[in-house]
Design a protein around this motif. Structure first.
Motif, PDB file in Angstrom:
ATOM      1  N   LYS A  19     -20.228  40.129 -63.437  1.00 23.45           N
ATOM      2  CA  LYS A  19     -19.461  39.884 -64.649  1.00 23.45           C
ATOM      3  C   LYS A  19     -20.203  40.487 -65.831  1.00 23.45           C
ATOM      4  O   LYS A  19     -21.401  40.762 -65.762  1.00 23.45           O
ATOM      5  CB  LYS A  19     -19.224  38.389 -64.859  1.00 23.45           C
ATOM      6  N   TYR A  34     -15.582  40.344 -69.317  1.00 19.79           N
ATOM      7  CA  TYR A  34     -14.830  41.311 -68.537  1.00 19.79           C
ATOM      8  C   TYR A  34     -15.457  41.405 -67.157  1.00 19.79           C
ATOM      9  O   TYR A  34     -16.601  40.999 -66.951  1.00 19.79           O
ATOM     10  CB  TYR A  34     -14.771  42.686 -69.230  1.00 19.79           C
ATOM     11  N   THR A  38     -10.807  41.022 -64.183  1.00 20.92           N
ATOM     12  CA  THR A  38     -10.017  41.231 -65.396  1.00 20.92           C
ATOM     13  C   THR A  38      -9.498  42.662 -65.476  1.00 20.92           C
ATOM     14  O   THR A  38      -8.495  42.916 -66.139  1.00 20.92           O
ATOM     15  CB  THR A  38     -10.826  40.919 -66.672  1.00 20.92           C
ATOM     16  N   ARG A  39     -10.172  43.564 -64.796  1.00 21.17           N
ATOM     17  CA  ARG A  39      -9.778  44.972 -64.834  1.00 21.17           C
ATOM     18  C   ARG A  39      -8.728  45.308 -63.776  1.00 21.17           C
ATOM     19  O   ARG A  39      -7.785  46.046 -64.043  1.00 21.17           O
ATOM     20  CB  ARG A  39     -11.009  45.849 -64.627  1.00 21.17           C
ATOM     21  N   GLN A  43      -6.806  38.980 -64.217  1.00 18.89           N
ATOM     22  CA  GLN A  43      -7.370  37.703 -64.642  1.00 18.89           C
ATOM     23  C   GLN A  43      -7.649  37.726 -66.149  1.00 18.89           C
ATOM     24  O   GLN A  43      -7.769  38.795 -66.743  1.00 18.89           O
ATOM     25  CB  GLN A  43      -8.658  37.411 -63.868  1.00 18.89           C
ATOM     26  N   PRO A  44      -7.770  36.549 -66.776  1.00 17.61           N
ATOM     27  CA  PRO A  44      -8.049  36.500 -68.220  1.00 17.61           C
ATOM     28  C   PRO A  44      -9.377  37.185 -68.569  1.00 17.61           C
ATOM     29  O   PRO A  44     -10.338  37.088 -67.818  1.00 17.61           O
ATOM     30  CB  PRO A  44      -8.130  35.002 -68.514  1.00 17.61           C
ATOM     31  N   GLY A  45      -9.393  37.830 -69.692  1.00 17.46           N
ATOM     32  CA  GLY A  45     -10.553  38.583 -70.159  1.00 17.46           C
ATOM     33  C   GLY A  45     -10.093  39.981 -70.513  1.00 17.46           C
ATOM     34  O   GLY A  45      -8.919  40.310 -70.428  1.00 17.46           O
ATOM     35  N   THR A  46     -11.009  40.810 -70.891  1.00 16.57           N
ATOM     36  CA  THR A  46     -10.646  42.157 -71.316  1.00 16.57           C
ATOM     37  C   THR A  46     -11.045  43.171 -70.253  1.00 16.57           C
ATOM     38  O   THR A  46     -11.547  42.818 -69.185  1.00 16.57           O
ATOM     39  CB  THR A  46     -11.262  42.484 -72.693  1.00 16.57           C
ATOM     40  N   ASN A  47     -10.826  44.440 -70.552  1.00 15.69           N
ATOM     41  CA  ASN A  47     -11.218  45.532 -69.665  1.00 15.69           C
ATOM     42  C   ASN A  47     -11.298  46.811 -70.492  1.00 15.69           C
ATOM     43  O   ASN A  47     -10.740  46.893 -71.586  1.00 15.69           O
ATOM     44  CB  ASN A  47     -10.224  45.669 -68.500  1.00 15.69           C
TER      45      ASN A  47
END
Length: 141
Positions: A19, A34, A38-39, A43-47
């Protein structure tokens, strides 16, 4: 004039179980999570691709406003999304396309707005970073 801005990332662990966090100099992002999930798994989060998309949309909108101003046109609103596509190619991944979707609200002829939008698409500094084809669709009003 030369301006330097920075972003940073930290990563721990393997590609799938690891992570990371991403931050910006301004603090707009501060240890935003990220990872593989997430990529590639929604899933939640950025990329990286959505960060590039946000940067591209912001840069294009500013470039368009600047070019419209040079034509004596003050836009009421410019709303832009940049859709960045990543695909598996051979042993790795590559960004294969970037598509701008913009809506321009301004008191000017449609042909002028479309011409200026095209110039902004090719002239925006972030557009110049992409080796992928950058396409656009624009609507007026």
């Amino acid at each position: 004039m030369k301006i330097t801005k920075s972003g940073s990332a930290e990563w721990t662990g393997s590609i799938k179980e690891g992570k990371g966090t991403v931050s910006t100099e301004s603090g707009a992002l501060n240890a935003q999570p990220y990872g593989f999930n997430t990529r590639f798994e929604g899933q939640p989060g950025t990329n990286p691709e959505e960060l590039l998309g946000a940067a591209h949309a912001a840069c294009f909108s500013m470039a368009l406003s600047n070019l419209l101003g040079a034509e004596g046109i003050t836009p009421g609103r410019i709303e832009t999304t940049s859709k960045v596509t990543i695909e598996k190619k051979g042993d790795g991944f590559e960004i294969t396309g970037v598509h701008l979707v913009t809506q321009i609200v301004a008191d000017a002829e449609e042909s002028v707005l479309m011409e200026v939008a095209q110039k902004a698409k090719t002239g925006c500094p972030v557009s110049k970073l992409f080796n992928a084809e950058v396409t656009m669709e624009a609507t007026i009003g």
